[in-house]
Design a protein around this motif. Structure first.
Motif, mmCIF file in Angstrom:
data_model
loop_
_atom_site.group_PDB
_atom_site.id
_atom_site.type_symbol
_atom_site.label_atom_id
_atom_site.label_comp_id
_atom_site.label_asym_id
_atom_site.label_seq_id
_atom_site.Cartn_x
_atom_site.Cartn_y
_atom_site.Cartn_z
ATOM 1 N N SER A 13 0.813 -1.220 0.000
ATOM 2 C CA SER A 13 0.000 0.000 0.000
ATOM 3 C C SER A 13 0.844 1.266 0.000
ATOM 4 O O SER A 13 0.338 2.352 -0.299
ATOM 5 C CB SER A 13 -0.918 0.026 1.229
ATOM 6 O OG SER A 13 -0.142 0.049 2.429
ATOM 7 N N LYS A 14 2.137 1.142 0.345
ATOM 8 C CA LYS A 14 3.003 2.325 0.399
ATOM 9 C C LYS A 14 4.444 1.913 0.148
ATOM 10 O O LYS A 14 4.887 0.877 0.650
ATOM 11 C CB LYS A 14 2.885 3.019 1.763
ATOM 12 C CG LYS A 14 3.665 4.325 1.878
ATOM 13 C CD LYS A 14 3.373 5.024 3.203
ATOM 14 C CE LYS A 14 4.091 6.355 3.290
ATOM 15 N NZ LYS A 14 3.768 7.074 4.553
ATOM 16 N N VAL A 15 5.159 2.728 -0.629
ATOM 17 C CA VAL A 15 6.583 2.541 -0.856
ATOM 18 C C VAL A 15 7.276 3.845 -0.480
ATOM 19 O O VAL A 15 6.966 4.910 -1.026
ATOM 20 C CB VAL A 15 6.890 2.201 -2.338
ATOM 21 C CG1 VAL A 15 8.398 2.076 -2.545
ATOM 22 C CG2 VAL A 15 6.191 0.908 -2.750
ATOM 23 N N TYR A 16 8.186 3.780 0.475
ATOM 24 C CA TYR A 16 8.859 4.992 0.949
ATOM 25 C C TYR A 16 9.892 5.463 -0.064
ATOM 26 O O TYR A 16 10.637 4.657 -0.633
ATOM 27 C CB TYR A 16 9.507 4.751 2.303
ATOM 28 C CG TYR A 16 8.513 4.662 3.430
ATOM 29 C CD1 TYR A 16 8.094 5.799 4.112
ATOM 30 C CD2 TYR A 16 7.967 3.422 3.809
ATOM 31 C CE1 TYR A 16 7.157 5.724 5.142
ATOM 32 C CE2 TYR A 16 7.035 3.340 4.838
ATOM 33 C CZ TYR A 16 6.644 4.502 5.488
ATOM 34 O OH TYR A 16 5.713 4.416 6.502
ATOM 35 N N GLU A 27 6.299 -1.147 -6.569
ATOM 36 C CA GLU A 27 5.283 -0.102 -6.599
ATOM 37 C C GLU A 27 4.079 -0.456 -5.731
ATOM 38 O O GLU A 27 3.844 -1.627 -5.399
ATOM 39 C CB GLU A 27 4.807 0.107 -8.037
ATOM 40 C CG GLU A 27 5.900 0.485 -9.022
ATOM 41 C CD GLU A 27 5.409 0.439 -10.453
ATOM 42 O OE1 GLU A 27 5.377 1.509 -11.076
ATOM 43 O OE2 GLU A 27 5.044 -0.662 -10.928
ATOM 44 N N VAL A 28 3.332 0.588 -5.384
ATOM 45 C CA VAL A 28 2.048 0.388 -4.706
ATOM 46 C C VAL A 28 1.155 -0.463 -5.604
ATOM 47 O O VAL A 28 1.063 -0.238 -6.805
ATOM 48 C CB VAL A 28 1.378 1.746 -4.416
ATOM 49 C CG1 VAL A 28 -0.056 1.548 -3.923
ATOM 50 C CG2 VAL A 28 2.195 2.538 -3.394
ATOM 51 N N GLN A 62 1.345 -5.766 -10.974
ATOM 52 C CA GLN A 62 -0.093 -5.678 -11.200
ATOM 53 C C GLN A 62 -0.513 -6.334 -12.517
ATOM 54 O O GLN A 62 -1.683 -6.685 -12.689
ATOM 55 C CB GLN A 62 -0.534 -4.215 -11.147
ATOM 56 C CG GLN A 62 -0.350 -3.611 -9.747
ATOM 57 C CD GLN A 62 -0.799 -2.182 -9.664
ATOM 58 O OE1 GLN A 62 -1.977 -1.873 -9.801
ATOM 59 N NE2 GLN A 62 0.149 -1.275 -9.439
ATOM 60 N N ASN A 63 0.426 -6.490 -13.445
ATOM 61 C CA ASN A 63 0.110 -7.186 -14.701
ATOM 62 C C ASN A 63 0.304 -8.694 -14.580
ATOM 63 O O ASN A 63 0.301 -9.415 -15.565
ATOM 64 C CB ASN A 63 0.963 -6.633 -15.840
ATOM 65 C CG ASN A 63 2.465 -6.864 -15.620
ATOM 66 O OD1 ASN A 63 2.870 -7.495 -14.644
ATOM 67 N ND2 ASN A 63 3.281 -6.353 -16.525
ATOM 68 N N ARG A 64 0.523 -9.182 -13.308
ATOM 69 C CA ARG A 64 0.683 -10.598 -12.954
ATOM 70 C C ARG A 64 2.066 -11.162 -13.298
ATOM 71 O O ARG A 64 2.322 -12.331 -13.059
ATOM 72 C CB ARG A 64 -0.414 -11.475 -13.580
ATOM 73 C CG ARG A 64 -1.805 -11.175 -13.038
ATOM 74 C CD ARG A 64 -2.818 -12.190 -13.542
ATOM 75 N NE ARG A 64 -4.140 -11.933 -12.993
ATOM 76 C CZ ARG A 64 -4.562 -12.356 -11.809
ATOM 77 N NH1 ARG A 64 -3.742 -13.052 -11.044
ATOM 78 N NH2 ARG A 64 -5.777 -12.087 -11.388
ATOM 79 N N GLU A 65 2.940 -10.337 -13.861
ATOM 80 C CA GLU A 65 4.321 -10.782 -14.068
ATOM 81 C C GLU A 65 5.018 -10.880 -12.716
ATOM 82 O O GLU A 65 4.818 -10.039 -11.833
ATOM 83 C CB GLU A 65 5.073 -9.796 -14.974
ATOM 84 C CG GLU A 65 4.662 -9.851 -16.436
ATOM 85 C CD GLU A 65 5.118 -11.137 -17.113
ATOM 86 O OE1 GLU A 65 6.222 -11.613 -16.796
ATOM 87 O OE2 GLU A 65 4.360 -11.663 -17.954
#
Length: 209
Positions: A13-16, A27-28, A62-65
């Protein structure tokens, strides 16, 4: 490589900014699958595995890769990520009916989250919550020792096994002392509390405890 991962509790949910994860392009919305080949079931397991100085972090985009990032770091370096579910698992609820439970005494009609009773050693370690040790499996107790979940905050109330069963209304409540002995042998620090109830655990029982 593309895989189908059913567990969505590990969604980031968060990347500093300027963290290890940020520099790697994590990435988030990405999903953490494993660290050094070990699936991540909860936040304690994540933190324990994170202490290694060499990591192979498996991430599903998010693209399942799916990508495996090789990381060399100091043992106390964090990846710099947070999760949509802070403990990466469902919190363990309390099935007890303690005679003094303030949640059971709440009036009806309030928001639903106020009625949830947790009895989770992970929340004890992370947030300072107190646990009774009665809603735990053998695996849960072993994980406290394995992952060095210390300190742990314990609601003791009484060391009289039969009285503790009566106060907590749980047939396993009398096993308290044997579990605490195991934790002490493993050098787990324990902070203990007593909810003092006149007519139950006061006077001689308080002295005993």
């Amino acid at each position: 490589m593309e895989v189908n991962v059913k567990n969505t509790n590990n969604v980031i949910s968060k990347v500093y900014k300027d963290s290890i994860a940020d520099e790697l392009g994590i990435e988030v919305g990405d999903l953490l699958i494993s660290i050094n080949g070990e699936p991540i079931h909860d936040i304690i397991e994540y933190r324990f595995l994170l202490s290694d100085e060499y990591l192979e972090v498996e991430i599903q985009k998010q693209n399942r890769e799916v990508y495996i990032y090789e990381i060399e770091k100091d043992y106390d370096d964090d990846l710099g990520i947070e999760f949509t579910n802070p403990i990466i698992d469902k919190a363990k609820s309390c099935r007890n009916k303690c005679v003094f439970c303030f949640i059971d005494q709440l009036p009806k009609g309030m928001r639903e989250t106020l009625y949830f009773k947790d009895d989770d050693s992970r929340l004890s370690f992370l947030q300072g919550n107190f646990v009774t040790l009665t809603n735990m499996s053998e695996e849960d107790i072993n994980n406290i020792i394995k992952y060095r979940i210390s300190p742990i905050n314990i609601s003791v109330h009484t060391t009289n096994p039969e009285l503790r069963k009566t106060m907590i209304k749980n047939k396993f409540a009398g096993n308290l002392y044997s579990i605490m002995e195991r934790l002490a042998e493993a050098q787990i620090q324990m902070n203990c509390q007593i909810v003092l109830c006149p007519g139950y655990n006061d006077k001689e029982e308080l002295e005993r405890t």
